[in-house]
Every structure is written in C-alpha cells, then in structure tokens.
Scaffold this active site. Structure first.
Site, short mmCIF file in Angstrom:
data_model
loop_
_atom_site.label_atom_id
_atom_site.label_comp_id
_atom_site.label_asym_id
_atom_site.label_seq_id
_atom_site.Cartn_x
_atom_site.Cartn_y
_atom_site.Cartn_z
CG ASP A 171 -2.03 1.03 0.92
OD1 ASP A 171 -2.06 1.58 -0.20
OD2 ASP A 171 -3.28 0.74 1.35
C1 BGC Z 1 -5.18 3.15 -0.04
C2 BGC Z 1 -5.34 2.00 -1.19
C3 BGC Z 1 -5.17 2.90 -2.38
C4 BGC Z 1 -3.83 3.49 -2.59
C5 BGC Z 1 -3.83 4.25 -3.81
C6 BGC Z 1 -3.86 3.94 -0.11
O1 BGC Z 1 -3.97 5.06 0.69
O2 BGC Z 1 -5.01 2.56 1.17
O3 BGC Z 1 -6.52 1.27 -0.91
O4 BGC Z 1 -5.40 1.69 -3.27
O5 BGC Z 1 -3.78 4.50 -1.47
O6 BGC Z 1 -4.76 5.23 -4.17
#
Ligand code: BGC
Length: 746
Positions: A273
């Site tokens: 993530d």
């Molecule tokens: C979120 C993810 C997301 C990523 C990209 C993160 O902060 O937890 O679910 O895919 O950002 O946007």
C-alpha cells in the site's frame, strides 16, 4: 463428540495466471536486463502532475509503474518515454483506483454487495474496466475485500461488509469482471485484491490502527475472500498498512509467503500500500528505510507503492552487500514483467483513440447499467402501512428535503476521479424527470453537512460544495424546509453522510446522523405528514428513533451517477427494492462489534449476552431487506440425512412470490455445526441466490454443501478440519431465517 477428521490442506488450486509463452518471453527479457533495470521495475510512484523528475526516471528505467495519472494524453506521453526512451522498451503499468466505475459511476462496493447479485457485479466491473483501459489505465486497485465488523471504520464502504462468504462471492465476481476470463482479456484490467490482510479489524475502527486476530479468525473469516480472489485468478495483491498481530502486514512473511504463495499457490505479484514500506520505520518495526526495504522485500512485497521516494532505492546496496541475492531479485521482478506481457502492454502500449471513441459511444448503455445497479443495490428497511411505493394519485405535492436532495458529488461516494459531474442525476433531478408536470415538487436542503476535521483527501476529491452557511442562513434554510414540508402530501427526507465522511481516513466515533439532520427529521415528522427517509451513506447509522417514527426507510447507499433516476423509480414503484443488508445494523454504537456469525454462549436464552439497558439483537439483521411484494420460502429438502466427510449434499427450497408485483428475493442458506473440536458460529452464510418472480410464480432454489462449506480451521488442531457432527441448516430471507433442517456428517 467423535474424533475430528483432518481435512486436506486448503489448496485453492490457484489458476496459472501466465501462459507458457508469456513466461518464456519474460525469462528472455530478464536475462538481458541489468540489475538496476530489474530493480527499477519494483518501483511505483504517485503522479498527479507532469514532472521532469518523473520523466527522467521513466527514461532511465527506474520505474515500473505509475499511479494516478488520469489524462490519457499524459499517459501516452509517459508511455512513449518508457517504450522508446528506455533500453528494453519496457512499458509502464498505469494504475488507478477504479473502485466503482471510471467514467460511469456505479454504487459504492458496499451497495453493490447489498445487491447480492454476482452477475450484475461482474458486469459493472467489466464496464468500469473497459472505460479505464480505453484511457490507458491497465491496473486497478480493487476489489477491497476487507471484512468490516466495526462500522466506525470508514472503509466499510469499500468492501462487502461483515461476512466472509458474501465478501468471497463479491471478490470472485469483481475479479472476473475486471480481468475477464483470463488476465490479458482485451478491454479489461489487472485487478488487485486488497488490503492483505486484517485491515478491517483495526482497533476501535480507527483507520490504520493495529489488528489483533486469532489464527481461527484469520483462516475462517478474514482470509477466505482473499483466497477466493486468488482462486479467481487475481493478478495482484496489495499488502495492508497496519500491524497484524504485532507484525506489519507489509513486512509480514507469514502472510505474504507462507499463506499467499505457500498455502494458496499464488503466482502473481504483491504491491505494497502507499508508503507502507517506508512506514515500517514509523511502525517501530524497521530500524531505517534500508532495513524497511530489505524486510518488505524478503517478506514478499514485489513492488513498492510510494508517494515521493521509494525505500526500494536501497535494494541496490542490499544486493551489493549480499543481503539480497540476484536470483531473489529475479524472482520478484518476474511476475511484474510477466504481467505486463500478459496484459498485452508490450504489443499495444498506447491507448487507442479509436477504441476510446468506441467505448465512449457505449456511455448510454453504461448509464443504463448504472441505474439498474443502483436499483438492485437499494435496501428497503421499513415500510409501515405500505407507504411505498408512492401513489401518484394521492401524493401530488412532494417535498424533497435534506442535504442529499441536490447532492451531485455526495451521491457518488468516495473514489471518483474521471467522472463528468454533468452525467450525474441528483435525486431532485430524478424525481423531476419522473413526475414532469403531474406533481408539484419542492426541494430544500434544510441543513448543511460538513466534517469537523477536514479530510486529508479534500484536494484530491475536489470538494465543490457551497461555502458553510452562516447562522442566519442556516436558520432560514431550516425554516424554509419545514414550510415546504408542511405544504406537501408526502415528505421525502434525503439524509446521510457526505462522501468525505466515509472511506479512507474517515472513521467516526458515532453513528448518529451527522450535523443537524436528526433535528430536521424530528421536526419534519412532527408535522404529521407521511415521511419517507431516503438514506445515502456507506455505514449503518443510528436509526433507532427513525425506526419507530418514520414509516418508510429506503437505503440507497451512495448509488452513483444514476442514483437520482433509480431513486425515482424505486419511490414510485417502477422498480421494487430487492437488496439485502451486507452487515448487521446495530441499534446503537455501543453494541459494536455486532455481527450475526458470533459464537454461542453458555446460555441458550442469550439472557447473559444482552446489555441491561439494551438487547443484544440488532435493529436489522444481516441479509435483511423488504420488498414491495411478499414471499414464502417453503419445502426445505436435503438430498440425504447423512453424509461422509468429503461428500456433498444438496439442499433445495421453494420460493414463491405471494404478493401483487413482480419483485426480487434473495434466498439465503445458513449452517451451524453443533459440536466439534472448536465452537462454531451460531450461523454462517453458505449459499445465496437472488431470484426475480412474478406474482404467484414459484421457483426451486438449490444449494450444495460439501467440504468447502463444511470444513473450517480449528483452534484445537491448528489445521483445517471437516468433522463428524450434526449440522443445522436454515434457509430464508435473512440471517434470522426460521425454516430449518438437520443432517449428520460421519
Ligand atoms: C489506500 C489504497 C489505495 C492507494 C492508492 C492507499 O492510501 O489504502 O487502498 O489503493 O492509497 O490510491
């Protein structure tokens, strides 16, 4: 109780994601690449705006993927740099969060899950994929399959709720729709199942807080939806942010290697993530960025998502020092390259304007699907005196009151980037279009909603609403709304939460209707008019008062761009609600966590389990939802009374539409294992089917119960078991279904 029979280790037979030709091409490429070029493929960066730094990195082969570039022209420009400017012409993988639509916005995932309609979910996922792919995006960070049993957690809106079986079914449908029958299907995307694993169990519902889950909870509840996605051929997995049992998920070798690759045979790649590798230092897990990079890498994170600087830039030094070997690097890069090849990016790296026009021409059909999806997601929670559907001959003067009446952005919910606001039909517009001149429609917001602390995503989601009202305006609007309501035959109260009150970094300590909405509702109800409460939200809200004072409550979730058209159809009976709750709806926040699949206590009457001031029962059970028709579910039959562990039996019921209108019902099957090596949940969903029936029409619905449904991970044996026991079966229309049967497994 008889001895437990050990079930074979749970091999989901993960399908081969890559064809032999893809793998051969991957290895030929890998042999030519320098170490630095290989390492470059492991980096992914956020990019919203054009930047010369990024251009240089792309040309030098220092990036494998970019996320959030939304403009197809910019995507192609960067892709030209990668393909023509770098030594081996390796295309970039452009990623984005295509969560519930790209250009066409469908209901949020919790709403789609409430449809209990696998086919519809697969269709809308395919539409979203085709629209995104036409813009040059090849990768979406969806589906999110995190089990959510604490609705204070804002990201409950992004998944399928509290239940492992429903989440697994939705995960399968979303992966199939997004990727097509195999990775590399034209006009589809690479899907990501996220956030591996346990994110929804963060303490107190606070986003990113630690999760502490037993092995049994992990194997029986939190992991099965991920396993289902792997079984459906998902091509990427995103590691979660939080600590899982004291080891951050992004540095968690047990999760990423032992379970994902070892137990399940997953062959795709893992992306962290955002900044989760860098954050291993903030967690107090890694000593510095270099340690973080090495430990995430060793744990099994192939690609690092980062906003500014990749911790993985330290991997080169780690290889030079011998902490990581070149074969380990090759193993990490291989599935990333193979994915790019399998997706067709080497052969067709650029988005094709002709294809984009072809997909754009399908927009009306996509909007039609969005309306159907919104109708099928809606859940009718209450309908005293059959107030709904409204009657055009009686309800001629309609007051639509509430902050969601005109909502153009908030009706969509979070994670919306490429949508044109002009495509949105608000509830006010939907009603006006439906009623034409046949009824008088008066609309007023009455109150304004605003988060106390601003959302960290405000700049990204571009909040376009009007500035906060001052006290005089607020009082004037409130009174104006009441005056309109007082002059109507029926009042539709459109209430809920703004889209930035739910989602990431949007946890709440209360489930109360935010702002002055409760006061508005109580004042409107006091006028003595028939009132319909139309909800737009992504978590259960406190409806204890509404459920005794407001005759009709219709949950729309964030229904998406056609939400207003769907609302009008539902309110006037041109569509009948058939959705069902994907979570248990508590009476108040103090009951949390409240879910139907809890273990039994020592007291069968459940007397001990209640609070002295409140029953332990929910306001609405899991799987609940009313209809404009009525149904009878009868004649539960099992194909045999006894089976041997490893065998399957069939269950069937007859469902009949006993009412006056064509409508849908979701027939649900639950089981309970009465005794075994470990206590089992009071009930567990193990099958469902949504059926459409005309008045008086009957249908036989069949289910299969076999080792997949009857086995579980036992805390006593530390293994998957399929035990000799007595099993109860219930089939009905929610988790409190009464029609039951039993069978023995020997
Ligand atoms: C979120 C993810 C997301 C990523 C990209 C993160 O902060 O937890 O679910 O895919 O950002 O946007």
């Amino acid at each position: 109780m008889s001895a437990s029979a050990a079930a074979p280790a749970r091999k989901p037979a993960a399908p081969a994601i890559f064809s032999p030709a893809t793998l051969a091409r991957t290895d030929a490429l890998l042999r030519k690449m320098s170490l630095d070029e290989k390492l470059g493929q492991l980096n992914q960066l956020f990019q919203f705006r054009r930047s010369s730094k990024l251009d240089g990195m792309v040309r030098d082969g220092k990036l494998g993927s970019v996320l959030f570039v939304a403009d197809p022209v910019e995507i192609n420009r960067l892709q030209h740099l990668a393909v023509e400017g770098s030594r081996w012409g390796i295309p970039l993988l452009f990623g984005s969060d295509v969560v519930h639509g790209h250009k066409t916005i469908f209901p949020v995932p919790i709403g789609l899950a409430a449809s209990w309609d696998r086919g519809m979910v697969e269709r809308v996922s395919a539409i979203a994929a085709s629209e995104a792919r036409a813009d040059g995006i090849a990768w979406t960070f969806a589906p999110m399959v995190d089990i959510a049993r604490d609705p204070r957690w804002g990201r409950i809106v992004e998944g399928a709720g509290e239940d492992a079986y429903l989440n697994a079914a939705m995960a399968t449908a979303q992966v199939r729709g997004t990727q097509g029958p195999r990775l590399g299907t034209p006009d589809r995307l690479l899907a990501t199942v996220k956030h591996f694993a346990g994110y929804g169990a963060s303490e107190g519902g606070r986003d990113h807080d630690a999760a502490n889950l037993s092995q049994a909870q992990l194997h029986n509840v939190y992991l099965p939806p991920f396993r289902a996605a792997v079984k459906a051929g998902v091509g990427s997995v995103m590691s979660a942010y939080m600590d899982l049992n004291d080891v951050p998920a992004t540095g968690n070798r047990w999760l990423l290697r032992d379970v994902l690759r070892g137990l399940w045979g997953y062959g795709g790649f893992v992306v962290s993530d955002n900044n989760a590798v860098n954050d291993l230092v903030s967690h107090g897990f890694a000593s510095d960025k270099r340690d973080a990079a090495v430990r995430a890498f060793k744990a099994g994170v192939n690609m690092e998502m980062a906003s500014y600087v990749n911790a993985y830039t330290h991997l080169r030094a780690a290889v030079d020092k011998g902490a990581i070997s070149v074969p380990e690097i090759d193993a990490a890069v291989r599935p990333i390259l193979a994915t790019k090849i399998q997706l067709g990016l080497f052969d067709h790296p650029y988005s094709d304007p002709a294809k984009a026009r072809e997909i754009a021409a399908q927009a009306p059909a996509h909007q039609e699907e969005a309306r159907i999806a919104a109708e099928r997601s809606a859940v009718l929670l209450r309908n005293e005196g059959a107030l709904l559907p409204l009657d055009r001959s009686i309800h001629r003067r309609i007051a639509l009151i509430g902050p969601m009446a005109h909502a153009r952005q908030d009706i969509l919910g979070p994670w919306v980037f490429a949508h044109d606001p002009k495509d949105t039909v608000t509830v006010a517009e939907g009603l006006r279009a439906k009623l034409g001149d046949s009824a008088a429609l008066a609309v007023a917001a009455g109150v304004q909603l605003k988060r106390d602390a601003p959302s960290p995503f405000e700049s990204i989601f571009k909040e376009k609403d009007a500035p906060t009202w001052d006290a005089a305006r607020a009082a004037g609007e409130f009174d104006h709304a009441l005056a309109l309501a007082n002059n109507a035959d029926v009042v539709i109260l459109a209430l809920g939460e703004k889209q930035d009150m739910i989602g990431e970094s949007a946890s709440r300590s209360t489930l109360a209707l935010p702002g002055e909405q409760q006061r508005l509702m109580e004042r409107v109800v006091a006028l003595g008019k028939p009132v319909v409460l139309l909800l737009m939200n992504g978590r259960p809200l406190d409806l204890a008062w509404a459920n005794t004072h407001v005759p009709a409550i219709l949950e729309l979730w964030y229904p998406g761009a056609q939400g207003g058209a769907a609302a009008a159809n539902l309110l006037f009976g041109d569509a009948s609600p058939g959705g069902k709750l994907p979570f248990t709806w508590p009476r108040n926040v103090g009951q949390i966590p409240l879910y139907y699949g809890h273990n039994l206590t020592q007291d069968p009457s459940e007397q001990d389990r209640r609070y002295w001031n409140e029953p332990s029962s929910p306001l609405f059970p899991f799987g609940y939802g009313l209809s404009y028709s009525t149904f009878a579910v009868t004649d539960l039959r099992l194909s045999k009374p006894t089976l041997l562990a490893g065998e399957s039996l069939a269950a069937s019921v007859v469902v009949e539409n006993t009412g006056a209108v064509t409508a849908d019902q979701v027939v649900q099957l639950y089981i309970h294992q009465r005794h075994g090596s470990a206590s089992r949940p009071a009930r567990e969903l193990k099958g469902f089917e949504r059926v459409t029936l005309r008045p008086a029409e009957r249908k036989t619905v069949r289910f299969t119960l076999g080792p997949e449904e009857l086995s579980y991970w036992s805390s006593a044996t530390h293994s998957q078991v399929n035990e000799a026991s007595t099993f109860d079966v219930w089939v009905g229309t929610d988790a409190q279904a009464a029609l039951s049967a039993t069978f023995q497994q020997q």
